[in-house]
Design a protein around this motif. Structure first.
Motif, PDB file in Angstrom:
ATOM      1  N   HIS A   1      33.226  52.482  33.286  1.00  0.00           N
ATOM      2  CA  HIS A   1      31.805  52.998  33.529  1.00  0.00           C
ATOM      3  C   HIS A   1      30.831  51.988  34.000  1.00  0.00           C
TER       4      HIS A   1
ATOM      5  N   HIS B   1      27.712  51.167  32.907  1.00  0.00           N
ATOM      6  CA  HIS B   1      26.702  50.606  31.681  1.00  0.00           C
ATOM      7  C   HIS B   1      26.678  49.079  32.197  1.00  0.00           C
TER       8      HIS B   1
ATOM      9  N   ASP C   1      26.671  46.534  30.430  1.00  0.00           N
ATOM     10  CA  ASP C   1      27.531  45.643  29.644  1.00  0.00           C
ATOM     11  C   ASP C   1      28.849  45.507  29.967  1.00  0.00           C
ATOM     12  N   HIS C   2      29.051  46.579  31.122  1.00  0.00           N
ATOM     13  CA  HIS C   2      30.675  46.491  31.723  1.00  0.00           C
ATOM     14  C   HIS C   2      30.795  46.153  33.142  1.00  0.00           C
TER      15      HIS C   2
ATOM     16  N   HIS D   1      31.639  59.533  26.407  1.00  0.00           N
ATOM     17  CA  HIS D   1      30.666  58.634  25.845  1.00  0.00           C
ATOM     18  C   HIS D   1      29.005  59.321  25.996  1.00  0.00           C
TER      19      HIS D   1
ATOM     20  N   ASP E   1      34.443  53.066  25.148  1.00  0.00           N
ATOM     21  CA  ASP E   1      33.467  53.823  24.743  1.00  0.00           C
ATOM     22  C   ASP E   1      33.568  55.414  24.651  1.00  0.00           C
TER      23      ASP E   1
HETATM   24 ZN   LIG Z   1      28.696  52.601  27.585  1.00  0.00          ZN
END
Ligand SMILES: [Zn+2]
Ligand SMILES: [Zn+2]
Length: 238
Positions: free
Chosen positions: A59, A61, A63-64, A137, A155
């Motif tokens: 996904h 976000h 942090d990914h 999520h 997530d």
């Molecule tokens: Zn996430």
């Protein structure tokens, strides 16, 4: 966590030094990573990864995805564009966040990628067959992936009955277990245990662990033998 003085963040145990969630999968000499967060560059250096054939995103976000720019090194040494697998929604985010990669004028040295669209159908990345599993999520659909009898989900807060069926039979399950306190978009420790028992894999590992969960050693002692905390550098044969 930056500037945190908690027992996890000040721990000397290497198991408590957690970078952002990501895995490297190697099959027949080809490498794929699932997610490339802000720690991607250091993770590749630390694991001494010398080539990369595919990046697969769960996904959008930060942090990914934040580390995508650093695939430049692989472009440089391999002299090819790297295949990047993402849903159309995630591709929109990549185009927004990394607009220069997609701009008409290609500044020399920017990342070279081949965008590949994934949805709910199985696909092959770096020669590795992956079955997408859609989990929720909070309100955002996120993809997990099943590779043979190994399932990786980062997530999840809720998983539908249909998607749960796709995970069943996995021998190894990796699932997010964030913290003990309630969270709007992540399984808590107890929810992750309940999910692990529902799937019934031979071994379940928790990932996407917050510093709030507690020290690796203390939390490990609370878990049954078939559920473990994952840690940076953990390697499994599947
Ligand atoms: Zn996430
Ligand atoms: Zn902390």
């Amino acid at each position: 966590m930056i500037a945190c003085n908690c027992v996890v963040c000040t721990s000397d145990d290497p198991h408590d030094k957690r970078l952002r969630s990501s895995i490297l999968i190697e099959e027949n000499g080809k490498n794929a990573v699932i997610d490339a967060g802000p720690d991607f560059r250091y993770q590749m250096l630390r694991a001494k990864v010398k080539h990369l054939e595919a990046v697969v995103f769960t996904h959008e976000h930060k942090d990914h995805i934040a580390g995508l720019d650093d695939i430049r090194a692989f472009n440089y040494f391999q002299n090819i564009a790297i295949d990047v697998y993402a849903s159309l929604r995630v591709q929109q985010a990549l185009k927004r966040e990394f607009s220069y990669i997609f701009s008409e004028y290609q500044y020399p040295g920017i990342p070279q990628i081949n965008l590949k669209t994934i949805d709910h159908e199985p696909f092959t990345a770096a020669g590795i067959r992956m079955v997408p599993i859609e989990v929720m999520h909070y309100k955002l659909p996120v993809l997990g992936f099943r590779i043979k009898d190994f399932t990786y989900i980062t997530d999840a807060k809720t998983v539908s009955a249909t998607e749960t069926e796709k995970i069943k039979g996995s021998k190894i399950l990796v699932i997010n277990g964030l913290q003990k306190e309630k969270h709007i978009s992540h399984f808590t420790f107890d929810e992750a245990i309940a999910f692990a028992e529902k799937i019934g894999a031979e071994m379940t590992y928790f990932t996407h662990i917050s510093h709030r969960l507690g020290k690796h050693q203390d939390i490990s002692a609370e878990l049954p033998d078939h559920i473990r905390l994952a840690y940076d550098g953990l390697a499994l044969e599947i």
